[in-house]
Design a protein around this motif. Sequence first.
Motif, short mmCIF file in Angstrom:
data_model
loop_
_atom_site.label_atom_id
_atom_site.label_comp_id
_atom_site.label_asym_id
_atom_site.label_seq_id
_atom_site.Cartn_x
_atom_site.Cartn_y
_atom_site.Cartn_z
N PRO A 196 6.04 1.63 -6.45
CA PRO A 196 4.77 1.22 -7.03
C PRO A 196 4.64 1.68 -8.48
CG PRO A 196 4.44 2.94 -5.40
CD PRO A 196 5.88 2.59 -5.37
N THR B 251 4.77 6.43 3.70
CA THR B 251 4.60 6.68 2.27
C THR B 251 4.44 5.39 1.48
OG1 THR B 251 6.99 6.75 1.90
CG2 THR B 251 5.87 8.86 2.29
N TRP B 252 5.01 4.29 1.99
CA TRP B 252 4.91 2.99 1.30
C TRP B 252 5.03 1.88 2.33
CZ3 TRP B 252 7.99 -1.38 0.71
CH2 TRP B 252 7.64 -2.24 -0.33
N ASP C 231 0.87 -1.17 0.00
CA ASP C 231 0.00 0.00 0.00
C ASP C 231 0.92 1.22 0.00
OD1 ASP C 231 -2.31 1.48 -0.03
OD2 ASP C 231 -2.83 1.11 2.07
N TYR C 232 0.43 2.33 -0.53
CA TYR C 232 1.28 3.52 -0.59
C TYR C 232 0.44 4.78 -0.71
CZ TYR C 232 0.41 3.42 -5.64
OH TYR C 232 -0.20 3.42 -6.87
N ASN C 233 1.11 5.90 -0.46
CA ASN C 233 0.52 7.22 -0.61
C ASN C 233 0.70 7.62 -2.08
OD1 ASN C 233 -0.11 9.92 -0.72
ND2 ASN C 233 1.05 10.47 1.12
N PRO C 234 -0.36 7.77 -2.84
CA PRO C 234 -0.21 8.10 -4.26
C PRO C 234 0.38 9.50 -4.50
CG PRO C 234 -2.53 8.04 -3.64
CD PRO C 234 -1.75 7.59 -2.45
N ARG C 235 0.41 10.35 -3.48
CA ARG C 235 0.97 11.69 -3.63
C ARG C 235 2.48 11.73 -3.37
NH1 ARG C 235 -3.68 11.90 -0.98
NH2 ARG C 235 -2.76 12.21 1.06
#
Length: 182
Positions: free
Chosen positions: A181, A147-148, A26-30
Amino acid sequence: MKLLALLTPLLLIALTGCSSTKVVTDYNPRADFSRYERYTISDTSGADKVISPFIIENVKESLQRQLKAGLYTLVDTQSNADFLVRYYIAEAAETIDKSPRLGLGFGSFGGNFGISTSVGVPLGKDKINRNIQIIIDLLNPVDKKLTWRGSLVIELDDRDPKVNANTIERAVTAIWSEFPPA
């Protein structure tokens, strides 16, 4: 033919239950992962108290090899880092009965009616597998926000530390192969 159509979904469900675990990410797309070049290991890295120090060291060394192979540079302070790496190893014990069973069945079938009875007799003992979950987090060094994340559950060998080291190396490699990602 109708019997085959009824048994196919049951067979697929049984096979799905036997599949190995997959890497979960999972990660922060920003987050801008293209800027990640320098890292430091977070001081919040660690493991559950029941995890062997040898397992912890294997995870840490495997992770550092992956980072080095990815051309990331270890720095001494968070202020010089583009990202923090935090690893955590959690116990994920699961009891699995792998002992063979002897089945006895009785039944009758006549017309459109059927009855069946079965008894399973264990021929061995239940085995408790030592499973661990390896979690790798990347954090923003300024605010320490995630963040990831990548994680994987693996089974450890009770007898051979070399097998465990190889299993951990493959697991960390599998987790890290999911970064960055797509």
